[in-house]
Design an enzyme around this catalytic site. Structure first.
Site, PDB file in Angstrom:
ATOM      1  N   CYS A  78       0.697  -1.155   0.060  1.00 54.72           N
ATOM      2  CA  CYS A  78       0.031   0.006   0.043  1.00 54.72           C
ATOM      3  C   CYS A  78       0.914   1.177   0.025  1.00 54.72           C
ATOM      4  O   CYS A  78       1.762   1.414   0.525  1.00 54.72           O
ATOM      5  CB  CYS A  78      -0.968  -0.245   1.247  1.00 54.72           C
ATOM      6  N   CYS A  84      -1.211   6.034   7.208  1.00 57.85           N
ATOM      7  CA  CYS A  84      -2.515   5.804   7.331  1.00 57.85           C
ATOM      8  C   CYS A  84      -2.852   5.204   8.920  1.00 57.85           C
ATOM      9  O   CYS A  84      -3.552   5.901   9.624  1.00 57.85           O
ATOM     10  CB  CYS A  84      -3.056   4.754   6.397  1.00 57.85           C
ATOM     11  N   CYS A  87      -4.049   0.046   8.700  1.00 60.16           N
ATOM     12  CA  CYS A  87      -3.108  -1.254   8.788  1.00 60.16           C
ATOM     13  C   CYS A  87      -1.987  -1.006   9.714  1.00 60.16           C
ATOM     14  O   CYS A  87      -1.267  -0.010   9.594  1.00 60.16           O
ATOM     15  CB  CYS A  87      -2.730  -1.810   7.491  1.00 60.16           C
ATOM     16  N   CYS A 166      -7.892   1.368  -1.161  1.00 65.37           N
ATOM     17  CA  CYS A 166      -7.637   0.739   0.089  1.00 65.37           C
ATOM     18  C   CYS A 166      -7.484  -0.887  -0.136  1.00 65.37           C
ATOM     19  O   CYS A 166      -8.565  -1.198  -0.440  1.00 65.37           O
ATOM     20  CB  CYS A 166      -8.685   1.064   1.274  1.00 65.37           C
ATOM     21  N   TYR A 319     -25.258 -11.609  23.760  1.00 66.67           N
ATOM     22  CA  TYR A 319     -24.591 -10.419  22.945  1.00 66.67           C
ATOM     23  C   TYR A 319     -24.852 -11.305  21.272  1.00 66.67           C
ATOM     24  O   TYR A 319     -24.027 -11.306  20.615  1.00 66.67           O
ATOM     25  CB  TYR A 319     -23.149 -10.364  23.047  1.00 66.67           C
ATOM     26  N   GLU A 340     -29.717  -9.484  23.228  1.00 67.26           N
ATOM     27  CA  GLU A 340     -28.719  -8.171  22.780  1.00 67.26           C
ATOM     28  C   GLU A 340     -29.470  -6.829  23.312  1.00 67.26           C
ATOM     29  O   GLU A 340     -30.678  -6.651  23.326  1.00 67.26           O
ATOM     30  CB  GLU A 340     -28.935  -8.428  21.113  1.00 67.26           C
ATOM     31  N   ASP A 388     -20.409 -13.864  22.633  1.00 67.52           N
ATOM     32  CA  ASP A 388     -19.257 -13.102  21.708  1.00 67.52           C
ATOM     33  C   ASP A 388     -19.587 -11.451  21.989  1.00 67.52           C
ATOM     34  O   ASP A 388     -20.066 -10.541  21.292  1.00 67.52           O
ATOM     35  CB  ASP A 388     -20.067 -13.131  20.185  1.00 67.52           C
ATOM     36  N   CYS A 415     -12.869 -10.708  20.704  1.00 64.93           N
ATOM     37  CA  CYS A 415     -12.158  -9.941  19.797  1.00 64.93           C
ATOM     38  C   CYS A 415     -10.999  -9.177  20.605  1.00 64.93           C
ATOM     39  O   CYS A 415     -10.504  -8.497  20.086  1.00 64.93           O
ATOM     40  CB  CYS A 415     -13.205  -8.947  18.853  1.00 64.93           C
TER      41      CYS A 415
END
Length: 459
Positions: A78, A84, A87, A166, A319, A340, A388, A415
Site C-alpha cells: 500500500c 495511514c 493497517c 484501500c 450478545y 442483545e 460474543d 475480539c
C-alpha cells in the site's frame, strides 16, 4: 539510593536491537534494561532509532533506518501504509503476522488469566489476505477547492489525500467512493468542516455482499436537504447498474460518531443481502455484520465444533447481534435464545430467522446480565451458552449468571485476548475449565485477532 534516570534523552539517536513485538505491532528493544517501543521495527532486527518520548519506566522511538533486517520484513504493497495507521502489519510477512497473533493470545492467557496449560492453536489465516472488507467508511474533506476522500492520519483528523485505493477493502467499494466524490465535486456539493460545523458531505460508506455482489452506498450528510442530491443519485444509478441501494444518513451533530440517528432510502432497497455458509442475512445501512465473511465462516465453524450439538440442546446466545451465530447454532440445536441490548439488531435477527425459515430461535432485547438470571428464575437451564461480547469483554453480572446456570459447555468468541483471559479466569474460578483456544485472523494486515474458546463445566 539515588533514583536512576532513563539511559536515553529525547531527540537522541541510538542503535537498538529488537527482541519482541507488542500487541499493537511496535518493536520492543531495550537499552540497559530500559524498554523502548518503536513502530515498524521487527524482533531480530537492528536499527537506528530517534528517541521521541521518554517516561520514567519506558520510552518511544521513531525508526530511522533498519541496519540489519530479517527475512520476514516485506515491502508494504500500500502506497500510504506509513501515513495511514488503518493497517499496522503490512511490513511483516503474513506467516509472521499469524505467529504473532497466536503468541499474543497465548501470552494474554498466561499473564492475565494465569492459565498455563491451555492449548492455543496456530492462527487460522486466509489464503488471500487482501481485499476482504465488505464495508468501508471514508471521510470527505476539501483541498484546493476540490473534494478529497481518504482515511485519517493516525491520531488526527487530517485526511490522507493521495489515497487512491484501500487494498484491504472490496474493489467495488473503492470505485463507488471515488464515483461519489467525483460526481459530488462536479455538482458543487460541499464537504463538512468539523471545526466550523458547516458544509454538507461528511462520510461515504459502502457495503457489499461478498456472495451476492449487491452494493449499498450510504451518503452521510450534515443536513437532510442537500442541493443536487437527486442529480447525484440519478447519475450513480445510471452509471453503475450493480448498485442495489443508495441511502442517506443524516448526522447534524458536532461529533466524530460517523452515523446519525436518521436514515432514508433515496433509491432502491432498504437492505442488501449476503450469505455465509448457506444462511442469508439482510443488511441495512446500520446493521452490525461481520466485515470478513470468509473468516467469519471459519470462526463460526469452530464455535459449532466447540458447542458439539446433537439436536437435543437448549442454547443461549448472549450478545447475539443480528443473529449471526444464533442461526448457525439453530440448525443443530433444539432451541436457541438470543439476547442483545440493541433493539435494531434484534429486529434484524428476527427478520434473518424468517428469511431462513428458522423457527427454533427466539430473540429478546435486553442486557444479557439481567435477562439471563430472570431466565434462570423461570426454570430455563441451557446446555450451552455462547458469548460474543464487545472489546471490553463480558459484564461481571453475565459471568455470574453463567456460573449460576451451570451449562455443560460455554463457547466464548472474543475480539480482545486481554478481556478473554480475564473472563476465562473468572469462569475457571467459578467451576469451569478452559479446554482450548483457537485464534482466527479476521483482520489481516492489522493487529486485531479473534478467538474462539472451548470451556466445559468441571465434573
Amino acid at each position: 539510593m539515588a533514583k536512576q534516570s532513563p539511559p536515553v534523552k529525547k531527540n537522541q539517536t541510538i542503535e537498538l536491537t529488537f527482541e519482541d513485538i507488542t500487541h499493537d505491532g511496535a518493536g520492543l528493544g531495550k537499552i540497559n534494561g530500559y524498554p523502548l517501543f518503536v513502530p515498524y521495527a521487527l524482533p531480530g532486527e537492528k536499527a537506528k532509532v530517534k528517541v521521541i518520548k521518554v517516561k520514567k519506566n519506558f520510552g518511544f522511538g521513531r525508526l530511522i533506518k533498519v541496519t540489519e533486517s530479517i527475512e520476514e520484513r516485506v515491502e508494504p504493497p500500500c502506497n500510504v501504509f506509513y501515513k495511514c495507521g488503518g493497517c499496522q502489519l503490512q511490513h511483516m510477512s503474513y506467516e509472521m503476522q499469524l505467529t504473532m497473533k497466536q503468541k499474543q493470545v497465548d501470552d494474554a492467557l498466561k499473564r492475565i488469566g494465569h492459565l498455563e496449560n491451555v492449548p492455543v492453536h496456530n492462527t487460522i489465516g486466509m489464503e488471500d489476505p487482501w481485499r476482504y472488507r465488505n464495508k468501508v467508511q471514508i471521510p470527505v474533506g476539501t483541498k484546493n477547492n476540490e473534494l478529497i476522500t481518504g482515511f485519517y492520519r493516525p491520531r488526527s483528523h487530517d485526511i490522507i489525500d493521495d489515497m487512491e485505493t484501500c487494498i484491504i477493502t472490496d474493489e467495488v467499494s473503492d470505485r463507488m467512493v471515488e464515483a461519489v466524490r467525483r460526481i459530488a465535486n462536479r455538482l458543487g456539493i460541499s464537504s463538512y468542516d468539523e471545526e466550523k460545523n458547516r458544509g454538507i458531505l461528511r462520510h461515504i460508506m459502502v457495503r457489499t455482499g461478498q456472495e451476492t455482489k449487491q452494493t449499498m452506498i450510504v451518503i452521510v450528510t450534515r443536513k437532510e436537504e442537500v442541493p443536487e442530491l437527486e442529480a447525484l443519485v440519478n447519475e450513480l444509478k445510471e452509471t453503475y447498474p450493480q448498485l442495489t441501494s443508495i441511502v442517506q444518513n443524516i448526522n447534524p451533530d458536532k461529533t466524530n460518531v460517523i452515523l446519525g440517528k436518521k436514515t432514508k432510502v433515496l433509491w432502491g432497497e432498504t437492505y442488501i443481502y449476503d450469505e455465509i455458509a448457506g444462511i442469508k442475512f439482510a443488511i441495512s445501512a446500520k446493521s452490525f455484520y461481520q466485515v470478513n465473511p470468509t473468516q467469519t465462516k471459519k470462526l463460526y465453524d469452530k464455535a459449532l465444533e466447540y458447542a458439539d450439538l446433537n439436536g437435543s440442546e437448549t442454547v443461549v446466545d448472549a450478545y447475539c447481534g443480528i443473529g449471526t451465530i444464533s442461526l448457525f447454532l439453530a440448525q443443530k440445536a433444539k432451541k436457541v435464545y438470543g439476547v442483545e441490548i440493541v433493539p435494531e439488531a434484534i429486529s434484524d435477527a428476527k427478520e434473518n430467522a424468517k428469511l431462513n425459515h428458522i423457527t427454533n430461535a427466539e430473540f429478546f432485547v435486553g442486557e444479557a446480565e439481567k435477562v439471563m438470571p430472570w431466565w434462570t428464575s423461570q426454570g430455563l437451564k441451557p446446555d450451552v451458552v455462547v458469548v460474543d461480547p464487545p472489546r471490553k469483554g463480558c459484564d461481571q453480572g453475565l459471568l455470574d449468571a453463567i456460573i449460576e446456570m451451570k451449562p455443560e459447555k460455554v463457547v466464548y468468541v472474543s475480539c480482545n485476548p486481554s478481556t478473554l483471559a480475564r473472563d476465562l479466569r473468572i469462569l475457571e474460578d467459578g467451576g469451569f475449565q478452559t479446554k482450548e483456544v483457537q485464534p482466527v485472523d479476521m483482520f489481516p494486515q492489522t493487529t486485531h485477532v479473534e478467538c474462539c474458546a472451548q470451556i466445559v463445566l468441571k465434573k
